[in-house]
Motif scaffolding. Structure first.
Motif, PDB file in Angstrom:
ATOM      1  N   THR A  47     -18.809 -58.973 -14.348  1.00 36.70           N
ATOM      2  CA  THR A  47     -19.126 -60.124 -13.509  1.00 36.70           C
ATOM      3  C   THR A  47     -20.007 -61.121 -14.244  1.00 36.70           C
ATOM      4  O   THR A  47     -19.799 -62.340 -14.153  1.00 36.70           O
ATOM      5  CB  THR A  47     -19.835 -59.670 -12.217  1.00 36.70           C
ATOM      6  OG1 THR A  47     -18.970 -58.814 -11.478  1.00 36.70           O
ATOM      7  CG2 THR A  47     -20.217 -60.857 -11.355  1.00 36.70           C
ATOM      8  N   ASP A  86     -19.309 -52.769 -13.538  1.00 33.63           N
ATOM      9  CA  ASP A  86     -18.989 -53.848 -12.614  1.00 33.63           C
ATOM     10  C   ASP A  86     -19.832 -55.083 -12.900  1.00 33.63           C
ATOM     11  O   ASP A  86     -19.331 -56.216 -12.916  1.00 33.63           O
ATOM     12  CB  ASP A  86     -19.223 -53.409 -11.166  1.00 33.63           C
ATOM     13  CG  ASP A  86     -18.226 -52.368 -10.699  1.00 33.63           C
ATOM     14  OD1 ASP A  86     -17.092 -52.352 -11.206  1.00 33.63           O
ATOM     15  OD2 ASP A  86     -18.581 -51.570  -9.811  1.00 33.63           O
ATOM     16  N   HIS A  87     -21.111 -54.876 -13.124  1.00 36.99           N
ATOM     17  CA  HIS A  87     -22.013 -55.996 -13.349  1.00 36.99           C
ATOM     18  C   HIS A  87     -21.718 -56.692 -14.681  1.00 36.99           C
ATOM     19  O   HIS A  87     -21.769 -57.921 -14.771  1.00 36.99           O
ATOM     20  CB  HIS A  87     -23.456 -55.514 -13.315  1.00 36.99           C
ATOM     21  CG  HIS A  87     -23.832 -54.868 -12.017  1.00 36.99           C
ATOM     22  ND1 HIS A  87     -23.645 -55.473 -10.801  1.00 36.99           N
ATOM     23  CD2 HIS A  87     -24.365 -53.652 -11.755  1.00 36.99           C
ATOM     24  CE1 HIS A  87     -24.067 -54.674  -9.838  1.00 36.99           C
ATOM     25  NE2 HIS A  87     -24.504 -53.562 -10.393  1.00 36.99           N
ATOM     26  N   ARG A 123     -27.874 -54.393 -11.397  1.00 36.27           N
ATOM     27  CA  ARG A 123     -27.500 -55.709 -11.936  1.00 36.27           C
ATOM     28  C   ARG A 123     -28.648 -56.330 -12.724  1.00 36.27           C
ATOM     29  O   ARG A 123     -28.429 -56.975 -13.765  1.00 36.27           O
ATOM     30  CB  ARG A 123     -27.072 -56.643 -10.804  1.00 36.27           C
ATOM     31  CG  ARG A 123     -26.769 -58.061 -11.263  1.00 36.27           C
ATOM     32  CD  ARG A 123     -26.055 -58.879 -10.209  1.00 36.27           C
ATOM     33  NE  ARG A 123     -24.736 -58.357  -9.956  1.00 36.27           N
ATOM     34  CZ  ARG A 123     -23.762 -59.055  -9.378  1.00 36.27           C
ATOM     35  NH1 ARG A 123     -23.968 -60.306  -9.014  1.00 36.27           N
ATOM     36  NH2 ARG A 123     -22.586 -58.519  -9.161  1.00 36.27           N
ATOM     37  N   GLN A 133     -18.182 -56.234  -2.588  1.00 43.04           N
ATOM     38  CA  GLN A 133     -18.099 -54.951  -3.275  1.00 43.04           C
ATOM     39  C   GLN A 133     -17.590 -53.841  -2.358  1.00 43.04           C
ATOM     40  O   GLN A 133     -16.743 -53.039  -2.746  1.00 43.04           O
ATOM     41  CB  GLN A 133     -19.470 -54.571  -3.843  1.00 43.04           C
ATOM     42  CG  GLN A 133     -19.504 -53.259  -4.618  1.00 43.04           C
ATOM     43  CD  GLN A 133     -18.690 -53.294  -5.897  1.00 43.04           C
ATOM     44  OE1 GLN A 133     -18.281 -54.357  -6.362  1.00 43.04           O
ATOM     45  NE2 GLN A 133     -18.471 -52.134  -6.490  1.00 43.04           N
ATOM     46  N   TRP A 144     -26.400 -49.320  -6.795  1.00 39.23           N
ATOM     47  CA  TRP A 144     -25.505 -50.175  -7.578  1.00 39.23           C
ATOM     48  C   TRP A 144     -26.078 -51.572  -7.785  1.00 39.23           C
ATOM     49  O   TRP A 144     -26.136 -52.070  -8.907  1.00 39.23           O
ATOM     50  CB  TRP A 144     -24.153 -50.241  -6.873  1.00 39.23           C
ATOM     51  CG  TRP A 144     -23.143 -51.160  -7.504  1.00 39.23           C
ATOM     52  CD1 TRP A 144     -22.297 -50.868  -8.525  1.00 39.23           C
ATOM     53  CD2 TRP A 144     -22.859 -52.525  -7.122  1.00 39.23           C
ATOM     54  NE1 TRP A 144     -21.510 -51.953  -8.816  1.00 39.23           N
ATOM     55  CE2 TRP A 144     -21.829 -52.984  -7.969  1.00 39.23           C
ATOM     56  CE3 TRP A 144     -23.378 -53.384  -6.151  1.00 39.23           C
ATOM     57  CZ2 TRP A 144     -21.309 -54.269  -7.877  1.00 39.23           C
ATOM     58  CZ3 TRP A 144     -22.863 -54.665  -6.058  1.00 39.23           C
ATOM     59  CH2 TRP A 144     -21.842 -55.092  -6.910  1.00 39.23           C
ATOM     60  N   LEU A 145     -26.501 -52.217  -6.714  1.00 41.77           N
ATOM     61  CA  LEU A 145     -26.965 -53.597  -6.827  1.00 41.77           C
ATOM     62  C   LEU A 145     -28.232 -53.741  -7.678  1.00 41.77           C
ATOM     63  O   LEU A 145     -28.309 -54.656  -8.508  1.00 41.77           O
ATOM     64  CB  LEU A 145     -27.183 -54.191  -5.438  1.00 41.77           C
ATOM     65  CG  LEU A 145     -27.469 -55.701  -5.389  1.00 41.77           C
ATOM     66  CD1 LEU A 145     -26.355 -56.486  -6.064  1.00 41.77           C
ATOM     67  CD2 LEU A 145     -27.647 -56.165  -3.945  1.00 41.77           C
ATOM     68  N   PHE A 199     -24.290 -48.780  -2.685  1.00 36.99           N
ATOM     69  CA  PHE A 199     -24.160 -50.088  -3.324  1.00 36.99           C
ATOM     70  C   PHE A 199     -25.420 -50.933  -3.136  1.00 36.99           C
ATOM     71  O   PHE A 199     -25.806 -51.690  -4.028  1.00 36.99           O
ATOM     72  CB  PHE A 199     -22.931 -50.828  -2.795  1.00 36.99           C
ATOM     73  CG  PHE A 199     -21.635 -50.248  -3.271  1.00 36.99           C
ATOM     74  CD1 PHE A 199     -21.380 -50.099  -4.629  1.00 36.99           C
ATOM     75  CD2 PHE A 199     -20.672 -49.824  -2.374  1.00 36.99           C
ATOM     76  CE1 PHE A 199     -20.196 -49.549  -5.085  1.00 36.99           C
ATOM     77  CE2 PHE A 199     -19.474 -49.269  -2.817  1.00 36.99           C
ATOM     78  CZ  PHE A 199     -19.238 -49.138  -4.179  1.00 36.99           C
ATOM     79  N   THR A 259     -22.758 -60.395  -1.886  1.00 39.72           N
ATOM     80  CA  THR A 259     -22.378 -59.544  -3.020  1.00 39.72           C
ATOM     81  C   THR A 259     -21.914 -58.172  -2.543  1.00 39.72           C
ATOM     82  O   THR A 259     -20.873 -57.665  -2.977  1.00 39.72           O
ATOM     83  CB  THR A 259     -23.569 -59.378  -3.986  1.00 39.72           C
ATOM     84  OG1 THR A 259     -23.954 -60.662  -4.490  1.00 39.72           O
ATOM     85  CG2 THR A 259     -23.195 -58.467  -5.154  1.00 39.72           C
ATOM     86  N   LEU A 260     -22.666 -57.582  -1.624  1.00 42.79           N
ATOM     87  CA  LEU A 260     -22.300 -56.270  -1.091  1.00 42.79           C
ATOM     88  C   LEU A 260     -21.057 -56.349  -0.219  1.00 42.79           C
ATOM     89  O   LEU A 260     -20.258 -55.406  -0.187  1.00 42.79           O
ATOM     90  CB  LEU A 260     -23.471 -55.694  -0.295  1.00 42.79           C
ATOM     91  CG  LEU A 260     -24.699 -55.314  -1.125  1.00 42.79           C
ATOM     92  CD1 LEU A 260     -25.898 -55.041  -0.224  1.00 42.79           C
ATOM     93  CD2 LEU A 260     -24.408 -54.109  -2.001  1.00 42.79           C
ATOM     94  N   SER A 319     -13.914 -54.198  -1.734  1.00 40.11           N
ATOM     95  CA  SER A 319     -13.148 -53.766  -2.902  1.00 40.11           C
ATOM     96  C   SER A 319     -13.086 -52.256  -3.026  1.00 40.11           C
ATOM     97  O   SER A 319     -12.035 -51.681  -3.342  1.00 40.11           O
ATOM     98  CB  SER A 319     -13.766 -54.367  -4.170  1.00 40.11           C
ATOM     99  OG  SER A 319     -13.174 -53.848  -5.331  1.00 40.11           O
ATOM    100  N   GLU A 320     -14.194 -51.592  -2.757  1.00 41.68           N
ATOM    101  CA  GLU A 320     -14.295 -50.161  -3.015  1.00 41.68           C
ATOM    102  C   GLU A 320     -13.843 -49.277  -1.853  1.00 41.68           C
ATOM    103  O   GLU A 320     -13.529 -48.120  -2.055  1.00 41.68           O
ATOM    104  CB  GLU A 320     -15.743 -49.810  -3.385  1.00 41.68           C
ATOM    105  CG  GLU A 320     -16.220 -50.404  -4.684  1.00 41.68           C
ATOM    106  CD  GLU A 320     -15.439 -49.863  -5.873  1.00 41.68           C
ATOM    107  OE1 GLU A 320     -15.128 -48.664  -5.896  1.00 41.68           O
ATOM    108  OE2 GLU A 320     -15.143 -50.664  -6.787  1.00 41.68           O
TER     109      GLU A 320
END
Length: 357
Positions: A264, A260-261, A230, A149, A226-227, A222, A145-146, A152-153
């Motif tokens: 998804t 983002d979450h 979720r 991410q 960030w994670l 992240f 997942t990371l 992408s970022e």
């Protein structure tokens, strides 16, 4: 004192080598016998970041770095990035300038931008780097997942800029002059300043450190902020019908990065429902005011799926309460994408009334 690169004499495995980044937190003690090669002269963000990332791996931790364009000096090195005209993971050669190169990240829908040396190193070593930083196995689901991410970022923009992706052909803002690639570019000696291999090497060291700080900063954010959000978004989705029969309103018990979450997780919902509004407290303090925010059409869009009613836009306090018919109003943004109320009950009423209008 900064240590200099070995670029002027043939390499000898028996001779003690020294790497650049002596001040880097990952290079306190130089024990590695591995050598990373990249090109000399003007440097760019992609190879500066590629070198830093390699030094986060088990195999190339604390490796020495040689900057040269001489094929004879590159040939015996353990790994070479951004020079040499060869892409061969089996041989640890990661250049992207050669004719016919077309490698893309591929996974997660990232198949439009060719990789730079940073993207190549990240594609092949990124999961190991992430797992090592987090202290988990590469098979841990959060590693992948990371991996997506962070590509992408951060990494994708480095790839895009280095490969000259036209801003009109992609939604990513590759031409911003405050981006990481532009910062690295400015570290090269100016046209009216003295230059030498030693000067370039010293400045490359600084460039690699800067890219590495940004990489680790984003990875840590992240992974640790960030994670975990979720789980908050998933919990709110699971309770959406308890909030309103429409299933279109989410309630977060605390403010957290949710966009983002949401985009998804939303496609996996059963029964299906489109989320239009999210509600959350302004702070953790008891008696906090509450916010309502409209869900945009995508995570990077400024267009709402359903804005707050136009008559509310730009109104505040008593005027907003009067126009909306809901006591306790605090504000409604002029664009209608967010608003507030003194209480949870108030923002919930705002959301329900907005759905009905």
């Amino acid at each position: 004192m900064l240590l200099r690169f070995l670029i002027t004499r043939p390499l000898s495995r028996s001779a003690p080598l020294r790497a650049f980044m002596s001040t880097s937190p990952i290079a306190k003690k130089m024990k590695s016998t591995k050598i990373i090669g990249t090109h000399s002269g003007t440097f760019h963000c992609d190879e500066a970041l590629a070198v830093f990332m390699l030094r986060l791996t088990d195999e190339f931790k604390d490796a020495d770095v040689v900057r040269t364009r001489d094929p004879a000096k590159l040939e015996p090195l353990d790994i070479v990035v951004d020079v040499g005209g060869v892409y061969s993971p089996e041989k640890h050669r990661y250049d992207h300038h050669q004719r016919g190169f077309s490698e893309v990240f591929g996974s997660g829908g990232f198949d439009k931008i060719k990789l730079s040396s940073a993207g190549l190193v990240y594609k092949h070593f990124g999961k190991q780097i992430i797992a090592r930083r987090l202290g988990v196995e590469e098979s841990d689901e959060k590693v992948e997942t990371l991996w997506f991410q962070l590509y992408s970022e951060l990494i994708e923009s480095v790839d895009g800029i280095d490969n000259g992706v036209n801003i009109s052909a992609t939604p990513l803002a590759y031409t911003q002059r405050s981006d990481l690639s532009s910062r690295v570019k400015r570290l090269n000696p100016n046209w009216n300043e003295p230059t030498s291999d030693a000067i370039y090497d010293e400045k490359f060291q600084e460039a690699s450190r800067i890219t590495g700080e940004e990489f680790l900063s984003q990875l840590d954010y992240f992974a640790h902020a960030w994670l975990p959000a979720r789980d908050i978004v998933q919990a709110a989705l699971d309770k959406r019908f308890d909030v309103d029969a429409s299933g279109s309103i989410l309630v977060f018990e605390q403010s957290a990065p949710w966009k983002d979450h949401l985009f998804t997780l939303e496609p996996t919902l059963s029964p299906a429902s489109q989320i239009l509004y999210v509600l959350y407290p302004e702070s953790d303090a008891p008696g906090s005011k509450w916010r309502i925010q409209c869900v945009p059409q995508s995570s990077d869009s400024f267009v709402n799926r359903k804005s707050l009613p136009e008559p509310w836009c730009g109104m505040r306090d008593d005027k907003l309460s009067e126009v909306s018919g809901i006591p306790g109003g605090t504000f409604c943004h002029a664009s209608g994408f967010t608003g507030g109320n003194e209480t949870f009950e108030g923002v919930l009423a705002m959301a329900r009334k907005s759905l009905a209008l």
